[in-house]
Design a protein around this motif. Structure first.
Motif, mmCIF file in Angstrom:
data_model
loop_
_atom_site.group_PDB
_atom_site.id
_atom_site.type_symbol
_atom_site.label_atom_id
_atom_site.label_comp_id
_atom_site.label_asym_id
_atom_site.label_seq_id
_atom_site.Cartn_x
_atom_site.Cartn_y
_atom_site.Cartn_z
ATOM 1 N N LEU A 56 0.986 -1.360 0.008
ATOM 2 C CA LEU A 56 0.133 0.262 0.108
ATOM 3 C C LEU A 56 0.513 1.629 0.072
ATOM 4 C CD1 LEU A 56 -2.943 -1.154 2.355
ATOM 5 C CD2 LEU A 56 -3.101 -0.735 0.061
ATOM 6 N N THR A 57 1.737 1.167 0.791
ATOM 7 C CA THR A 57 2.890 2.258 0.953
ATOM 8 C C THR A 57 3.237 2.294 -0.665
ATOM 9 O OG1 THR A 57 3.314 2.307 3.353
ATOM 10 C CG2 THR A 57 5.146 3.744 1.699
ATOM 11 N N ALA A 58 4.246 1.444 -1.547
ATOM 12 C CA ALA A 58 4.198 2.007 -2.760
ATOM 13 C C ALA A 58 3.001 2.321 -4.017
ATOM 14 C CB ALA A 58 4.620 0.259 -3.360
ATOM 15 N N ILE A 59 2.300 2.079 -3.849
ATOM 16 C CA ILE A 59 1.335 2.159 -4.522
ATOM 17 C C ILE A 59 0.361 3.954 -4.631
ATOM 18 C CG2 ILE A 59 -1.364 1.682 -4.897
ATOM 19 C CD1 ILE A 59 1.005 -0.544 -6.247
ATOM 20 N N ALA A 60 1.279 3.627 -3.223
ATOM 21 C CA ALA A 60 0.427 5.524 -2.837
ATOM 22 C C ALA A 60 0.917 6.737 -3.113
ATOM 23 C CB ALA A 60 0.420 6.010 -0.929
ATOM 24 N N HIS A 61 2.678 5.645 -3.476
ATOM 25 C CA HIS A 61 3.582 7.536 -4.022
ATOM 26 C C HIS A 61 3.329 6.288 -5.221
ATOM 27 C CE1 HIS A 61 7.951 8.695 -4.779
ATOM 28 N NE2 HIS A 61 7.481 8.317 -5.860
ATOM 29 N N MET A 62 3.102 6.099 -6.266
ATOM 30 C CA MET A 62 2.934 5.417 -7.613
ATOM 31 C C MET A 62 1.768 6.560 -7.981
ATOM 32 S SD MET A 62 2.720 0.996 -8.359
ATOM 33 C CE MET A 62 2.258 1.623 -10.044
ATOM 34 N N ARG A 63 0.625 6.463 -6.748
ATOM 35 C CA ARG A 63 -0.280 6.972 -7.564
ATOM 36 C C ARG A 63 0.205 9.066 -7.707
ATOM 37 N NH1 ARG A 63 -5.101 6.317 -3.465
ATOM 38 N NH2 ARG A 63 -5.903 7.766 -4.988
ATOM 39 N N GLN A 64 0.963 9.284 -6.712
ATOM 40 C CA GLN A 64 1.600 11.225 -7.344
ATOM 41 C C GLN A 64 1.681 11.578 -8.576
ATOM 42 O OE1 GLN A 64 4.888 11.755 -4.631
ATOM 43 N NE2 GLN A 64 4.472 10.264 -2.810
ATOM 44 N N GLY A 65 1.966 10.540 -9.573
ATOM 45 C CA GLY A 65 1.839 10.376 -11.522
ATOM 46 C C GLY A 65 0.331 10.734 -11.791
ATOM 47 N N LYS A 66 -0.434 10.589 -12.499
ATOM 48 C CA LYS A 66 -1.773 10.634 -13.080
ATOM 49 C C LYS A 66 -1.543 8.485 -13.547
ATOM 50 C CE LYS A 66 -4.975 12.657 -16.062
ATOM 51 N NZ LYS A 66 -4.494 13.269 -17.993
ATOM 52 N N VAL A 67 -2.896 8.098 -12.518
ATOM 53 C CA VAL A 67 -2.955 7.463 -12.967
ATOM 54 C C VAL A 67 -3.477 7.319 -14.179
ATOM 55 C CG1 VAL A 67 -4.392 5.080 -12.200
ATOM 56 C CG2 VAL A 67 -2.837 7.500 -10.728
ATOM 57 N N ILE A 68 -3.446 6.335 -15.348
ATOM 58 C CA ILE A 68 -4.996 6.067 -16.509
ATOM 59 C C ILE A 68 -5.662 4.809 -16.143
ATOM 60 C CG2 ILE A 68 -4.362 5.478 -18.630
ATOM 61 C CD1 ILE A 68 -3.095 8.839 -18.139
ATOM 62 N N HIS A 69 -6.479 5.097 -16.791
ATOM 63 C CA HIS A 69 -7.178 3.937 -15.974
ATOM 64 C C HIS A 69 -7.336 3.340 -17.562
ATOM 65 C CE1 HIS A 69 -7.353 4.556 -12.183
ATOM 66 N NE2 HIS A 69 -8.070 5.537 -11.919
ATOM 67 N N LEU A 70 -7.896 2.195 -17.293
ATOM 68 C CA LEU A 70 -7.967 0.955 -19.123
ATOM 69 C C LEU A 70 -9.607 1.134 -19.058
ATOM 70 C CD1 LEU A 70 -7.100 -0.887 -21.048
ATOM 71 C CD2 LEU A 70 -7.978 -2.646 -19.353
ATOM 72 N N ASP A 71 -9.982 2.096 -20.583
ATOM 73 C CA ASP A 71 -11.004 2.257 -21.139
ATOM 74 C C ASP A 71 -11.170 1.106 -21.623
ATOM 75 O OD1 ASP A 71 -10.070 2.962 -23.186
ATOM 76 O OD2 ASP A 71 -10.410 5.347 -22.532
ATOM 77 N N GLU A 72 -12.937 0.826 -22.640
ATOM 78 C CA GLU A 72 -12.679 -0.239 -24.090
ATOM 79 C C GLU A 72 -11.635 0.750 -25.227
ATOM 80 O OE1 GLU A 72 -15.867 3.250 -24.145
ATOM 81 O OE2 GLU A 72 -14.718 1.683 -22.589
ATOM 82 N N HIS A 73 -11.989 1.656 -25.213
ATOM 83 C CA HIS A 73 -10.249 2.100 -26.476
ATOM 84 C C HIS A 73 -9.389 1.753 -26.306
ATOM 85 C CE1 HIS A 73 -13.838 4.797 -28.178
ATOM 86 N NE2 HIS A 73 -14.018 4.675 -26.919
ATOM 87 N N LEU A 74 -8.881 2.043 -25.012
ATOM 88 C CA LEU A 74 -7.454 1.276 -24.635
ATOM 89 C C LEU A 74 -7.625 0.018 -24.754
ATOM 90 C CD1 LEU A 74 -4.672 3.110 -23.817
ATOM 91 C CD2 LEU A 74 -5.323 2.695 -21.722
ATOM 92 N N ALA A 75 -7.458 -1.013 -24.364
ATOM 93 C CA ALA A 75 -8.223 -1.497 -24.265
ATOM 94 C C ALA A 75 -7.991 -2.843 -25.938
ATOM 95 C CB ALA A 75 -9.503 -2.483 -23.336
ATOM 96 N N ILE A 76 -8.257 -2.213 -26.897
ATOM 97 C CA ILE A 76 -8.494 -1.914 -28.312
ATOM 98 C C ILE A 76 -7.324 -2.196 -28.667
ATOM 99 C CG2 ILE A 76 -9.485 -1.784 -30.879
ATOM 100 C CD1 ILE A 76 -12.608 -1.485 -29.128
ATOM 101 N N ASP A 77 -6.825 -0.736 -28.170
ATOM 102 C CA ASP A 77 -5.537 -0.199 -28.788
ATOM 103 C C ASP A 77 -4.310 -2.206 -28.122
ATOM 104 O OD1 ASP A 77 -6.302 1.427 -30.667
ATOM 105 O OD2 ASP A 77 -5.507 3.312 -28.399
ATOM 106 N N ALA A 78 -4.415 -1.690 -27.140
ATOM 107 C CA ALA A 78 -3.739 -2.889 -26.949
ATOM 108 C C ALA A 78 -3.808 -4.203 -26.933
ATOM 109 C CB ALA A 78 -3.863 -2.968 -25.465
ATOM 110 N N ALA A 79 -4.934 -4.735 -27.559
ATOM 111 C CA ALA A 79 -5.660 -5.909 -28.321
ATOM 112 C C ALA A 79 -4.587 -5.874 -29.374
ATOM 113 C CB ALA A 79 -6.182 -6.499 -28.949
#
Length: 124
Positions: A56-79
């Motif tokens: 949880l401490t590690a994730i708190a540091h990671m969240r200081q950046g801008k978290v980009i969530h996976l949406d359907e468009h990003l999911a298709i591009d990833a595939a």
């Protein structure tokens, strides 16, 4: 903009000999994008190796950046990138996020080694 792959995050959190390659990028949180899949990977690994509080401490540091969530468009591009470059699922999501935001990926994961927008460092 920059994206730090899970391998690089784990190196930095462990403060191993490769961490120096990623410190400046991680500490520049204004230019840091964090694909949500990297949160999953890092949390899982630290939970396995240490404990939930450390994860949880590690994730708190990671969240200081801008978290980009996976949406359907990003999911298709990833595939598409997964098929095109033979990338595993998580790597294809990270790569699709980088392409969408024209961000540089900082990594020690050889799956990214010869792709554009990547700063690859071999593990020592």
């Amino acid at each position: 903009m920059n994206i730090v792959d899970s391998s690089a995050w784990l190196s930095w959190f462990a403060d191993d000999e490769n961490a120096i390659h990623f410190a400046t990028t991680i500490e520049n949180t204004k230019s840091l994008l964090v694909p949500s899949i990297t949160i999953t990977e890092v949390f899982k690994r630290i939970l396995q190796q240490r404990d939930e509080n450390s994860a949880l401490t590690a994730i708190a540091h990671m969240r200081q950046g801008k978290v980009i969530h996976l949406d359907e468009h990003l999911a298709i591009d990833a595939a598409c990138y997964s098929v095109q470059h033979k990338l595993p699922l998580a790597d294809s999501i990270i790569y699709a996020t980088a392409k969408k935001h024209q961000a540089t990926i900082w990594t020690m994961d050889a799956d990214f080694k010869n792709l554009e927008l990547v700063k690859y460092f071999q593990r020592k």
